[in-house]
Scaffold this motif. Structure first.
Motif, mmCIF file in Angstrom:
data_model
loop_
_atom_site.group_PDB
_atom_site.id
_atom_site.type_symbol
_atom_site.label_atom_id
_atom_site.label_comp_id
_atom_site.label_asym_id
_atom_site.label_seq_id
_atom_site.Cartn_x
_atom_site.Cartn_y
_atom_site.Cartn_z
ATOM 1 N N GLN A 108 -34.056 -101.457 31.177
ATOM 2 C CA GLN A 108 -34.802 -100.945 32.314
ATOM 3 C C GLN A 108 -35.008 -99.453 32.069
ATOM 4 N N ALA A 109 -36.267 -99.005 32.016
ATOM 5 C CA ALA A 109 -36.518 -97.568 31.827
ATOM 6 C C ALA A 109 -35.872 -96.802 32.983
ATOM 7 N N VAL A 110 -35.370 -95.629 32.670
ATOM 8 C CA VAL A 110 -34.629 -94.842 33.668
ATOM 9 C C VAL A 110 -35.622 -94.157 34.603
ATOM 10 N N MET A 111 -35.553 -94.516 35.898
ATOM 11 C CA MET A 111 -36.531 -94.012 36.877
ATOM 12 C C MET A 111 -35.871 -93.115 37.911
ATOM 13 N N ASP A 112 -34.536 -92.961 37.797
ATOM 14 C CA ASP A 112 -33.824 -92.298 38.882
ATOM 15 C C ASP A 112 -32.967 -91.164 38.307
ATOM 16 N N TYR A 113 -33.119 -89.951 38.846
ATOM 17 C CA TYR A 113 -32.380 -88.803 38.292
ATOM 18 C C TYR A 113 -30.866 -88.926 38.470
ATOM 19 N N ASP A 114 -30.415 -89.818 39.322
ATOM 20 C CA ASP A 114 -28.966 -89.998 39.491
ATOM 21 C C ASP A 114 -28.417 -91.056 38.544
ATOM 22 N N SER A 115 -29.336 -91.690 37.763
ATOM 23 C CA SER A 115 -28.876 -92.794 36.903
ATOM 24 C C SER A 115 -28.052 -92.272 35.728
ATOM 25 N N GLU A 116 -27.063 -93.078 35.329
ATOM 26 C CA GLU A 116 -26.263 -92.756 34.128
ATOM 27 C C GLU A 116 -26.821 -93.480 32.891
ATOM 28 N N GLU A 117 -27.809 -94.374 33.132
ATOM 29 C CA GLU A 117 -28.360 -95.177 32.035
ATOM 30 C C GLU A 117 -28.984 -94.286 30.970
ATOM 31 N N LYS A 118 -28.820 -94.676 29.680
ATOM 32 C CA LYS A 118 -29.500 -93.949 28.607
ATOM 33 C C LYS A 118 -30.111 -94.962 27.647
ATOM 34 N N ALA A 119 -31.425 -94.914 27.454
ATOM 35 C CA ALA A 119 -32.095 -95.853 26.535
ATOM 36 C C ALA A 119 -31.566 -95.607 25.121
ATOM 37 N N ASN A 120 -31.306 -96.701 24.375
ATOM 38 C CA ASN A 120 -30.869 -96.538 22.982
ATOM 39 C C ASN A 120 -31.332 -97.722 22.144
ATOM 40 N N HIS A 121 -31.518 -97.492 20.852
ATOM 41 C CA HIS A 121 -32.107 -98.498 19.963
ATOM 42 C C HIS A 121 -31.198 -99.705 19.763
ATOM 43 N N GLU A 122 -29.892 -99.482 19.723
ATOM 44 C CA GLU A 122 -28.980 -100.617 19.493
ATOM 45 C C GLU A 122 -29.106 -101.644 20.623
ATOM 46 N N GLU A 123 -29.252 -101.126 21.854
ATOM 47 C CA GLU A 123 -29.415 -102.037 23.017
ATOM 48 C C GLU A 123 -30.705 -102.855 22.845
ATOM 49 N N VAL A 124 -31.715 -102.208 22.294
ATOM 50 C CA VAL A 124 -32.997 -102.892 22.053
ATOM 51 C C VAL A 124 -32.783 -104.080 21.120
ATOM 52 N N LEU A 125 -32.051 -103.830 20.023
ATOM 53 C CA LEU A 125 -31.835 -104.883 19.020
ATOM 54 C C LEU A 125 -30.951 -106.006 19.561
ATOM 55 N N GLN A 126 -29.965 -105.646 20.365
ATOM 56 C CA GLN A 126 -29.058 -106.657 20.919
ATOM 57 C C GLN A 126 -29.809 -107.643 21.819
ATOM 58 N N THR A 127 -30.687 -107.093 22.660
ATOM 59 C CA THR A 127 -31.432 -107.969 23.594
ATOM 60 C C THR A 127 -32.339 -108.913 22.819
ATOM 61 N N GLY A 128 -32.871 -108.408 21.714
ATOM 62 C CA GLY A 128 -33.731 -109.258 20.873
ATOM 63 C C GLY A 128 -32.971 -110.470 20.392
ATOM 64 N N LYS A 129 -31.715 -110.257 19.995
ATOM 65 C CA LYS A 129 -30.881 -111.364 19.490
ATOM 66 C C LYS A 129 -30.689 -112.425 20.588
ATOM 67 N N HIS A 130 -30.432 -111.962 21.805
ATOM 68 C CA HIS A 130 -30.135 -112.905 22.899
ATOM 69 C C HIS A 130 -31.333 -113.780 23.258
ATOM 70 N N ARG A 131 -32.542 -113.227 23.172
ATOM 71 C CA ARG A 131 -33.730 -113.969 23.624
ATOM 72 C C ARG A 131 -34.466 -114.615 22.443
ATOM 73 N N ALA A 132 -33.995 -114.400 21.226
ATOM 74 C CA ALA A 132 -34.754 -114.809 20.025
ATOM 75 C C ALA A 132 -35.107 -116.294 20.046
ATOM 76 N N GLU A 133 -34.145 -117.136 20.395
ATOM 77 C CA GLU A 133 -34.376 -118.590 20.297
ATOM 78 C C GLU A 133 -35.530 -119.018 21.206
ATOM 79 N N GLN A 134 -35.524 -118.508 22.447
ATOM 80 C CA GLN A 134 -36.606 -118.915 23.368
ATOM 81 C C GLN A 134 -37.956 -118.379 22.891
#
Ligand code: GU7
Length: 289
Positions: free
Chosen positions: A244-270
């Motif tokens: 989820q792109a960070v839309m809130d200045y109070d958020s602690e979320e930080k976009a990172n490439h490893e998270e991108v690759l991990q999600t790809g693995k989870h949804r790959a089969e479908q």
């Protein structure tokens, strides 16, 4: 002209490939970050490392293998890019879209592009798959368009229309197949926005893009779509929402490439089942052709 690839350059590469495989693909697939497993679906594979293909750029991004894989998908001849190119790698818009013109000269009629993207739409969650119905090409706003420079009429017209870039029938096919496979819970449709990268977007940029009508944000795909449509190929594209792109200045979320690759693995089969089923129907069913 620097970074201009002539029709003959593209034809030379296509002829070099056609001389080394009997596969005559009608569908081209582009695998986004972490989605290279789609290429493994192909049977009777003939694969070329990008570094061995004349004029082809090299993949420099973790999660982009750098192989062009020919083969068949449930009997349908396909070619698959296991790894794509991006503006942020320092390649020109013309260079990152060269594979689309080579696909055209290989005989490809339909291109299926996949990418990983950040979700801007608050109804989206990580792992959703967004069928792209349109794009916002921010680099294009600054003149970074793959068609800039001399137009080669052998590929297409000087001023191509983009209001029909994302094929309506193929989007309907994807929705129908997703329903048949029971994937409707995570299937969405929306507008994809490209930024040049490689830095991820700021919070202000995310909020602006969402207000501008974008549902997901990434760093690819739109230039390839422009070139694919310029030379008359049908286009279907989807985004795997990897965070989820960070839309809130109070958020602690930080976009990172490893998270991108991990999600790809989870949804790959479908994604593999969705794309492979679509490919057979595109070839098979004139209702969609
Ligand atoms: N917030 C956000 N999430 C994303 N997930 C994938 N991408 C596409 C960019 N992918 C890069 C870095 O992972 C590799 O090409 C993005 C993005 O641009 N922004």
């Amino acid at each position: 002209m620097e970074n201009h690839y002539s029709y003959d350059d593209c034809k030379g590469t296509a002829d070099w490939l056609l001389a080394q495989t009997d596969v005559r693909p009608t569908v081209g697939i582009v695998c986004g970050s972490g989605l290279g497993g789609l290429a493994d679906m192909l049977k009777d594979q003939v694969a070329f490392n990008y570094k061995d293909i004349p004029n082809f750029p090299q993949s420099t991004v973790h999660g982009h293998a750098g192989r062009l894989v020919f083969g068949t998908l449930k009997g349908r001849p396909c070619v698959c890019m296991q790894g794509r190119f991006h503006l942020y790698e320092g390649y020109s818009a013309q260079k990152i879209t060269l594979p689309m013109r080579i696909f055209k000269l290989l005989g490809v009629e339909t291109v299926i592009l996949t990418n990983a993207a950040g979700g801007l739409n608050e109804d989206f969650k990580v792992g959703d798959v967004m069928i792209i119905k349109d794009h916002i090409n921010i680099p294009g706003f600054t003149g970074l368009n793959p068609l800039v420079g001399p137009n080669d009429d052998k590929f297409g017209v000087r001023f191509p229309c983009m209001s029909d870039a994302y094929d309506r029938e193929l989007r309907q096919l994807a929705m129908d197949v997703a329903q048949e496979l029971g994937y409707e819970d995570f299937m969405k449709e929306g507008v994809y926005c490209i930024l040049g990268g490689p830095s991820f977007e700021t919070i202000a940029e995310c909020r602006m893009l969402y207000r501008l009508g974008a549902d997901a944000v990434g760093m690819s795909t739109a230039p390839e779509v422009i070139v694919a449509r310029h030379c008359g190929m049908r286009v279907f594209a989807l985004s795997l929402i990897t965070n989820q792109a960070v839309m809130d200045y109070d958020s602690e979320e930080k976009a990172n490439h490893e998270e991108v690759l991990q999600t790809g693995k989870h949804r790959a089969e479908q994604l593999e089942r969705l794309v492979s089923t679509m490919v057979t129907r595109i070839e098979h069913n004139n209702n969609y052709a």
